[in-house]
Enzyme design. Structure first.
Site, PDB file in Angstrom:
ATOM      1  N   ARG A 170       0.838  -1.216   0.000  1.00  0.00           N
ATOM      2  CA  ARG A 170       0.000   0.000   0.000  1.00  0.00           C
ATOM      3  C   ARG A 170       0.868   1.261   0.000  1.00  0.00           C
ATOM      4  O   ARG A 170       0.591   2.240   0.708  1.00  0.00           O
ATOM      5  CB  ARG A 170      -0.946   0.031   1.206  1.00  0.00           C
ATOM      6  CG  ARG A 170      -1.904  -1.107   1.275  1.00  0.00           C
ATOM      7  CD  ARG A 170      -2.938  -1.070   0.155  1.00  0.00           C
ATOM      8  NE  ARG A 170      -3.904  -2.139   0.348  1.00  0.00           N
ATOM      9  CZ  ARG A 170      -3.736  -3.375  -0.135  1.00  0.00           C
ATOM     10  NH1 ARG A 170      -2.682  -3.672  -0.874  1.00  0.00           N
ATOM     11  NH2 ARG A 170      -4.643  -4.302   0.086  1.00  0.00           N
ATOM     12  N   SER A 245     -10.750  -0.542   3.509  1.00  0.00           N
ATOM     13  CA  SER A 245      -9.980  -0.733   4.748  1.00  0.00           C
ATOM     14  C   SER A 245      -9.548   0.631   5.280  1.00  0.00           C
ATOM     15  O   SER A 245      -8.928   1.404   4.552  1.00  0.00           O
ATOM     16  CB  SER A 245      -8.720  -1.549   4.472  1.00  0.00           C
ATOM     17  OG  SER A 245      -9.066  -2.747   3.848  1.00  0.00           O
ATOM     18  N   GLU A 341      -4.919   3.748   6.225  1.00  0.00           N
ATOM     19  CA  GLU A 341      -4.683   3.573   4.785  1.00  0.00           C
ATOM     20  C   GLU A 341      -5.381   4.712   4.038  1.00  0.00           C
ATOM     21  O   GLU A 341      -4.920   5.188   3.006  1.00  0.00           O
ATOM     22  CB  GLU A 341      -5.253   2.219   4.342  1.00  0.00           C
ATOM     23  CG  GLU A 341      -5.038   1.935   2.875  1.00  0.00           C
ATOM     24  CD  GLU A 341      -5.703   0.643   2.411  1.00  0.00           C
ATOM     25  OE1 GLU A 341      -5.533  -0.402   3.046  1.00  0.00           O
ATOM     26  OE2 GLU A 341      -6.408   0.708   1.380  1.00  0.00           O
TER      27      GLU A 341
HETATM   28  C1  LIG Z   1     -15.528  -0.649  -0.769  1.00  0.00           C
HETATM   29  C2  LIG Z   1     -14.055  -0.365  -1.006  1.00  0.00           C
HETATM   30  C3  LIG Z   1     -13.167  -1.421  -1.167  1.00  0.00           C
HETATM   31  C4  LIG Z   1     -11.808  -1.187  -1.390  1.00  0.00           C
HETATM   32  N1  LIG Z   1     -10.964  -2.248  -1.558  1.00  0.00           N
HETATM   33  C5  LIG Z   1      -9.650  -2.055  -1.789  1.00  0.00           C
HETATM   34  C6  LIG Z   1      -8.766  -3.167  -1.998  1.00  0.00           C
HETATM   35  O1  LIG Z   1      -9.178  -4.332  -1.999  1.00  0.00           O
HETATM   36  N2  LIG Z   1      -7.456  -2.897  -2.223  1.00  0.00           N
HETATM   37  C7  LIG Z   1      -6.973  -1.632  -2.260  1.00  0.00           C
HETATM   38  O2  LIG Z   1      -5.757  -1.476  -2.473  1.00  0.00           O
HETATM   39  N3  LIG Z   1      -7.781  -0.559  -2.083  1.00  0.00           N
HETATM   40  C8  LIG Z   1      -9.104  -0.738  -1.845  1.00  0.00           C
HETATM   41  N4  LIG Z   1      -9.934   0.338  -1.645  1.00  0.00           N
HETATM   42  C9  LIG Z   1      -9.380   1.703  -1.679  1.00  0.00           C
HETATM   43  C10 LIG Z   1      -9.519   2.409  -3.052  1.00  0.00           C
HETATM   44  O3  LIG Z   1     -10.446   1.752  -3.850  1.00  0.00           O
HETATM   45  C11 LIG Z   1      -8.184   2.468  -3.788  1.00  0.00           C
HETATM   46  O4  LIG Z   1      -7.206   3.094  -2.992  1.00  0.00           O
HETATM   47  C12 LIG Z   1      -8.296   3.224  -5.116  1.00  0.00           C
HETATM   48  O5  LIG Z   1      -7.101   3.096  -5.846  1.00  0.00           O
HETATM   49  C13 LIG Z   1      -8.625   4.702  -4.918  1.00  0.00           C
HETATM   50  O6  LIG Z   1      -8.920   5.238  -6.188  1.00  0.00           O
HETATM   51  P1  LIG Z   1      -9.610   6.647  -6.338  1.00  0.00           P
HETATM   52  O7  LIG Z   1      -9.571   7.010  -7.774  1.00  0.00           O
HETATM   53  O8  LIG Z   1     -10.932   6.616  -5.704  1.00  0.00           O
HETATM   54  O9  LIG Z   1      -8.597   7.555  -5.531  1.00  0.00           O
HETATM   55  P2  LIG Z   1      -8.935   8.789  -4.574  1.00  0.00           P
HETATM   56  O10 LIG Z   1      -9.617   8.291  -3.362  1.00  0.00           O
HETATM   57  O11 LIG Z   1      -9.579   9.869  -5.324  1.00  0.00           O
HETATM   58  O12 LIG Z   1      -7.452   9.242  -4.181  1.00  0.00           O
HETATM   59  C14 LIG Z   1      -6.639   8.367  -3.427  1.00  0.00           C
HETATM   60  C15 LIG Z   1      -5.213   8.914  -3.417  1.00  0.00           C
HETATM   61  O13 LIG Z   1      -4.673   8.855  -4.738  1.00  0.00           O
HETATM   62  C16 LIG Z   1      -4.326  10.158  -5.187  1.00  0.00           C
HETATM   63  N5  LIG Z   1      -4.681  10.231  -6.606  1.00  0.00           N
HETATM   64  C17 LIG Z   1      -5.840   9.867  -7.195  1.00  0.00           C
HETATM   65  N6  LIG Z   1      -5.754  10.015  -8.535  1.00  0.00           N
HETATM   66  C18 LIG Z   1      -4.522  10.489  -8.785  1.00  0.00           C
HETATM   67  C19 LIG Z   1      -3.827  10.867  -9.970  1.00  0.00           C
HETATM   68  N7  LIG Z   1      -4.384  10.758 -11.185  1.00  0.00           N
HETATM   69  N8  LIG Z   1      -2.574  11.356  -9.855  1.00  0.00           N
HETATM   70  C20 LIG Z   1      -1.981  11.488  -8.641  1.00  0.00           C
HETATM   71  N9  LIG Z   1      -2.588  11.141  -7.489  1.00  0.00           N
HETATM   72  C21 LIG Z   1      -3.832  10.644  -7.567  1.00  0.00           C
HETATM   73  C22 LIG Z   1      -5.116  11.126  -4.344  1.00  0.00           C
HETATM   74  O14 LIG Z   1      -4.479  12.376  -4.285  1.00  0.00           O
HETATM   75  C23 LIG Z   1      -5.123  10.375  -3.009  1.00  0.00           C
HETATM   76  O15 LIG Z   1      -3.909  10.572  -2.337  1.00  0.00           O
HETATM   77  C24 LIG Z   1     -11.312   0.143  -1.424  1.00  0.00           C
HETATM   78  C25 LIG Z   1     -12.211   1.215  -1.289  1.00  0.00           C
HETATM   79  C26 LIG Z   1     -13.568   0.977  -1.076  1.00  0.00           C
HETATM   80  C27 LIG Z   1     -14.508   2.119  -0.942  1.00  0.00           C
END
Ligand SMILES: Cc1cc2nc3c(=O)[nH]c(=O)nc-3n(C[C@H](O)[C@H](O)[C@H](O)COP(=O)(O)OP(=O)(O)OC[C@H]3O[C@@H](n4cnc5c(N)ncnc54)[C@H](O)[C@@H]3O)c2cc1C
Length: 346
Positions: A170, A245, A341
């Site tokens: 992570r 998480s 996380e």
């Molecule tokens: C129900 C649920 C289940 C999940 N299960 C998992 C799992 O199994 N494994 C796991 O690893 N994660 C899991 N997650 C967490 C999440 O899905 C991941 O971390 C995902 O990659 C976040 O994507 P996002 O586009 O929503 O990012 P955001 O929440 O919008 O941003 C997350 C981080 O990434 C940065 N970011 C986003 N886009 C960019 C970009 N283009 N350039 C630079 N920085 C950027 C943001 O600044 C922030 O720091 C889960 C979340 C939920 C709600």
């Protein structure tokens, strides 16, 4: 950039619908870009002059505080392109704003292997490398080739190889030295066209498949199994706000693990190469009696203690107070520090 469609710069944008926790927060300044050129347009318009923006993808790993001071820059670039298909490897370029779950489905439909264990992880492709997303025995780094990134200091584009991304559990360089310093604009993945490496040895997945007598699943069946296991355990953010998480699984020394195991012989632990032992945070939280516990509008999910949920109108401070209560209790009971996380944004 389409000259008629310049990105808008908006003031006071409500973010409730842009984060899966469903908390209310107002961005003082907000813009969404659809291309790298639009980034340069925003720069010329002074979007970056006062403070660095927070880059937002799907908002599924963030908790916005009630009083946000930073501008929000949403990554909305779209497109999936096959770059080459040679020697059984298909190289795919994905723009940052593409939805990750849809990308996984697309790959499975095309019988391209590598992404199936990462099914149903909410969010965008551009966010996937930030915390090296992982699930069911696979991490993004296992199929990652490179990414394009534009830094906010000089706005020049740079390509990062997997090694340069310094992926860890992570973790990546974008959560360390380059935290908040730029935007991932696209990623390149290496998927298999044949001789797929199948990962179904992770306990819940293996059990699910064994119970159905599926001893030699293909990538589609692994994908379906992952979807089914996830849906049975995790709350759907469209129904109950959450960000997956809330804490990372802590890595502790073997000595500390043995001390805990004397008191709790059933404690699960997964030793890694560096001599540390990974302990499931969900086990610790459940053992400490927090599973399914509710406090006002927040609490832990009754089927997965590691997920903190918003039962309705919780704000960031209520959720953070609850999370701090868990951290203190785990420290007292097991001597372990839990670190979040989820990205808390102020
Ligand atoms: C129900 C649920 C289940 C999940 N299960 C998992 C799992 O199994 N494994 C796991 O690893 N994660 C899991 N997650 C967490 C999440 O899905 C991941 O971390 C995902 O990659 C976040 O994507 P996002 O586009 O929503 O990012 P955001 O929440 O919008 O941003 C997350 C981080 O990434 C940065 N970011 C986003 N886009 C960019 C970009 N283009 N350039 C630079 N920085 C950027 C943001 O600044 C922030 O720091 C889960 C979340 C939920 C709600």
């Amino acid at each position: 950039m389409n000259p008629t469609q310049k990105p808008l710069i908006l003031n006071g944008v409500e973010l409730r619908s842009m984060n899966t926790f469903g908390v209310s927060s107002v961005a003082p300044l907000f813009s969404e870009i659809k291309s790298v050129e639009e980034l340069h347009f925003l720069r010329e318009k002074g979007f970056f002059d006062h403070s660095l923006p927070f880059v937002l993808g799907g908002g599924s790993n963030v908790l916005f505080s009630e009083k946000l001071t930073r501008p929000i820059l949403k990554a909305g670039m779209k497109g999936v392109k096959i770059l080459s298909a040679r020697d059984g490897i298909v190289r795919v370029e994905v723009q940052a704003g593409e939805q990750w779950p849809a990308l996984v489905e697309w790959a499975v439909q095309k019988n391209l292997g590598g992404l199936e264990n990462l099914a149903l992880i909410p969010g965008t492709a551009g966010a996937a490398p930030i915390q090296n997303i992982g699930a069911y025995g696979v991490e993004l780094k296992d199929l990652f080739e490179s990414l394009n990134w534009t830094g906010f200091s000089n706005f020049s584009e740079r390509t990062f190889t997997a090694e340069e991304c310094a992926f860890g559990y992570r973790d990546s360089i974008f959560k360390q030295e380059l935290k908040g310093a730029g935007i991932v604009t696209s990623i390149v993945l290496r998927l298999t066209r044949e001789n797929h490496t199948l990962n179904y040895h992770y306990k819940p997945l293996r059990e699910y498949l064994e119970q159905r007598g599926e001893l030699k699943p293909d990538i589609r069946r692994i994908f379906e199994a992952v979807v089914s296991v996830r849906q049975s355990k995790l709350p759907d953010p469209a129904v109950t706000g959450n960000a997956g998480s809330f804490f990372k699984n802590p890595m502790i020394s073997e000595k500390q693990f043995n001390e805990i195991a004397e008191l709790y012989p059933e404690v699960p632990g997964y030793p890694d190469e560096s001599g540390f032992v990974k302990v499931p945070a969900a086990w610790l939280i459940e053992k400490a009696g927090w599973k399914g516990k509710r406090a006002g509008e927040t609490g832990t999910w009754d089927k997965q203690a590691l997920v903190i949920v918003n039962h309705g109108r919780a704000g960031a401070s209520e959720i953070l107070d609850f999370a701090t209560g868990i951290q203190k209790d785990i420290k007292e009971k097991f001597g372990i520090d839990l670190s979040p996380e989820v990205n808390v944004i102020r």
